[in-house]
Design a protein around this motif. Sequence first.
Motif, mmCIF file in Angstrom:
data_model
loop_
_atom_site.group_PDB
_atom_site.id
_atom_site.type_symbol
_atom_site.label_atom_id
_atom_site.label_comp_id
_atom_site.label_asym_id
_atom_site.label_seq_id
_atom_site.Cartn_x
_atom_site.Cartn_y
_atom_site.Cartn_z
ATOM 1 N N TRP A 82 51.102 -46.420 13.524
ATOM 2 C CA TRP A 82 50.861 -45.252 14.362
ATOM 3 C C TRP A 82 50.140 -44.206 13.516
ATOM 4 C CZ3 TRP A 82 52.417 -44.282 19.513
ATOM 5 C CH2 TRP A 82 53.235 -45.252 20.097
ATOM 6 N N VAL A 83 49.076 -43.641 14.059
ATOM 7 C CA VAL A 83 48.344 -42.565 13.394
ATOM 8 C C VAL A 83 48.188 -41.429 14.398
ATOM 9 C CG1 VAL A 83 46.226 -41.897 12.229
ATOM 10 C CG2 VAL A 83 47.103 -44.205 11.940
ATOM 11 N N ILE A 84 48.495 -40.204 13.985
ATOM 12 C CA ILE A 84 48.395 -39.053 14.873
ATOM 13 C C ILE A 84 47.335 -38.100 14.347
ATOM 14 C CG2 ILE A 84 50.263 -37.827 13.649
ATOM 15 C CD1 ILE A 84 51.041 -36.612 16.381
ATOM 16 N N GLY A 85 46.588 -37.479 15.255
ATOM 17 C CA GLY A 85 45.542 -36.546 14.859
ATOM 18 C C GLY A 85 45.119 -35.672 16.020
ATOM 19 N N SER A 86 44.256 -34.734 15.742
ATOM 20 C CA SER A 86 43.702 -33.840 16.753
ATOM 21 C C SER A 86 42.234 -34.203 16.973
ATOM 22 C CB SER A 86 43.837 -32.384 16.312
ATOM 23 O OG SER A 86 42.997 -32.143 15.191
ATOM 24 N N TYR A 87 41.565 -33.409 17.786
ATOM 25 C CA TYR A 87 40.151 -33.704 18.043
ATOM 26 C C TYR A 87 39.302 -33.584 16.783
ATOM 27 C CZ TYR A 87 39.314 -28.628 18.068
ATOM 28 O OH TYR A 87 39.215 -27.305 17.719
ATOM 29 N N HIS A 88 39.834 -32.943 15.748
ATOM 30 C CA HIS A 88 39.077 -32.795 14.500
ATOM 31 C C HIS A 88 38.883 -34.129 13.775
ATOM 32 C CE1 HIS A 88 41.115 -28.896 15.237
ATOM 33 N NE2 HIS A 88 39.974 -28.372 14.809
ATOM 34 N N ASN A 89 39.876 -35.025 13.859
ATOM 35 C CA ASN A 89 39.821 -36.228 13.026
ATOM 36 C C ASN A 89 40.167 -37.526 13.729
ATOM 37 O OD1 ASN A 89 42.579 -35.642 13.388
ATOM 38 N ND2 ASN A 89 43.122 -36.513 11.391
ATOM 39 N N ASN A 121 43.886 -25.762 23.128
ATOM 40 C CA ASN A 121 44.124 -27.099 22.595
ATOM 41 C C ASN A 121 45.603 -27.443 22.784
ATOM 42 O OD1 ASN A 121 43.806 -29.522 21.264
ATOM 43 N ND2 ASN A 121 44.102 -28.626 19.245
ATOM 44 N N ALA A 122 45.922 -28.155 23.859
ATOM 45 C CA ALA A 122 47.314 -28.361 24.271
ATOM 46 C C ALA A 122 47.810 -29.777 24.024
ATOM 47 C CB ALA A 122 47.470 -28.014 25.750
ATOM 48 N N HIS A 123 47.067 -30.595 23.277
ATOM 49 C CA HIS A 123 47.539 -31.964 23.059
ATOM 50 C C HIS A 123 47.078 -32.482 21.705
ATOM 51 C CE1 HIS A 123 43.408 -33.110 24.176
ATOM 52 N NE2 HIS A 123 43.665 -34.267 23.579
ATOM 53 N N GLU A 124 47.760 -33.546 21.274
ATOM 54 C CA GLU A 124 47.317 -34.336 20.135
ATOM 55 C C GLU A 124 47.316 -35.797 20.561
ATOM 56 O OE1 GLU A 124 49.007 -33.560 16.272
ATOM 57 O OE2 GLU A 124 49.437 -31.465 16.791
ATOM 58 N N THR A 125 46.623 -36.624 19.811
ATOM 59 C CA THR A 125 46.465 -38.033 20.167
ATOM 60 C C THR A 125 47.102 -38.917 19.102
ATOM 61 O OG1 THR A 125 44.385 -37.536 21.311
ATOM 62 C CG2 THR A 125 44.807 -39.836 20.739
#
Length: 500
Positions: free
Chosen positions: A89-96, A133-137
């Motif tokens: 599992w890898v978590i990130g934002s729109y930046h990365n 920015n209300a979410h992360e992926t």
Amino acid sequence: MARHFKDKIIEGDCIEEMRKLADGSVDLVFADPPYFMQLGGALTRPDQSNVDGVDDEWDKFADFAAYDAFTREWLTEARRVLKPNGAIWVIGSYHNVFRLGTAMQDMGFWILNDIVWRKTNPMPNFKGTRFTNAHETLIWAARSKEAKYTFHYDALKMLNDELQMRSDWTLPICTGGERLKNREGRKLHSTQKPEALLHRVVLATTKPGEVILDPFFGTGTTGAAAKRLGRHYIGIERDAEYAEGARARLKKIKPVSIEDLAVTKSKKEEPRVPFGQVIEAGMIHPGAWLVAPNGKRARVRADGSLALGDATGSIHRIGALASDAPACNGWTFWSLETKQGPKPIDLFSPRNPSTNGNGGGGAGSLPARAPNTFRARRRRRRGLSAGGPGARHPRGSRSRAPVIARTGAAPALWPPAVAEFCRSAGAAGGARRRFGRALCRPALGRAVRGVRGALRRRAHGAGPRGPRAPLVLRGRRPDASRTDAKALMPRSSRASHDKA
């Protein structure tokens, strides 16, 4: 070896420390790498107060090339230490997150899902120049396309109130007492994740006793969820203050008891049971017919195989043939033809708790086969228990039972003895249509003969032995307005009454 590092926090660079782990030594990797947010200057609120954003040194890189090189280096080590059936599992934002996904696919990871963590309380957009920015992926991937990864589908469905768990999770960010503070009372880590998020990840994709590696351990949220759910963790963290806070946090975690770690299992996880065991136990006999949802019928053979036309094979192979599909679960596909209608053969499976007193588990726990003698079969046809009291009919009682059936009358209009029998036998609603067949039973036969005798005495002036009640005879009910004795007589008595 990984066992030397179980349930420990290793201080140091993640890439260097992962190189010390053996190949194929962990079951799951959860990584929350630097986002490379590239903030340009201080961020202030409308009241000119400063926003405590992500401006840590560990989130700074020279450029995208440096970030990509770092990403591929730690992902290479993560894939090496994963077991063949492991996952990441890898978590990130729109930046990365898009750069992470590209690197993972290039390196051979097989992406299974991207999960959108929708934050119920996100940080607002103070400048008003973009959407909030209300979410992360989160990216969930298997080590390879061939990996048989762990996924507790039914457990996640139960967690979601028996609805399929979707790929969008609505959870709050880490706040309040869960947020770790430093000595100055400020938040210890700028991107601490809520334990609820890791609880769902660990529960869904690992089993008790497995090892979870977090190369960016931070404040130890992965370790907290792992310890609470009976898993082992290996944490790597280069910041001594974060590591110290994580150790103090993990000391307070109490693991869940072993018996409470069990989760809802899917049928795929249950042991395979040969259909032949059901045949051997006599629960389904050779020569019986199984019917498919599309109406096709197959005959059961003595060795547990099915015959469909010229084709023969297992319930799964013939099921696939009948449904024109590459594969089929025969236990859920076929139904047994009975007089009461089709019954799924899974009801007869030894793993079905309803088929045995011990809750399933094998041929040894199957119920004993009912006796198949002529007398036992006759008793079963008559609805009587073998060898029970009143199992034999009184001689001639069947032929002396009058015809009282299919009237549709309410039970209150039936003779008291008949109504009492109907209540005890459950003859109500649709069961009244089978009332005529039930009259052959000895108890009701005797009751009706008593009513018939009372009727004769009543017709010949002997007087009733109780209050008069409308009677249902030969499918008819006397008209309520007619109260003369002739109206209450059987037809055979009316003729003799007229002659007299």
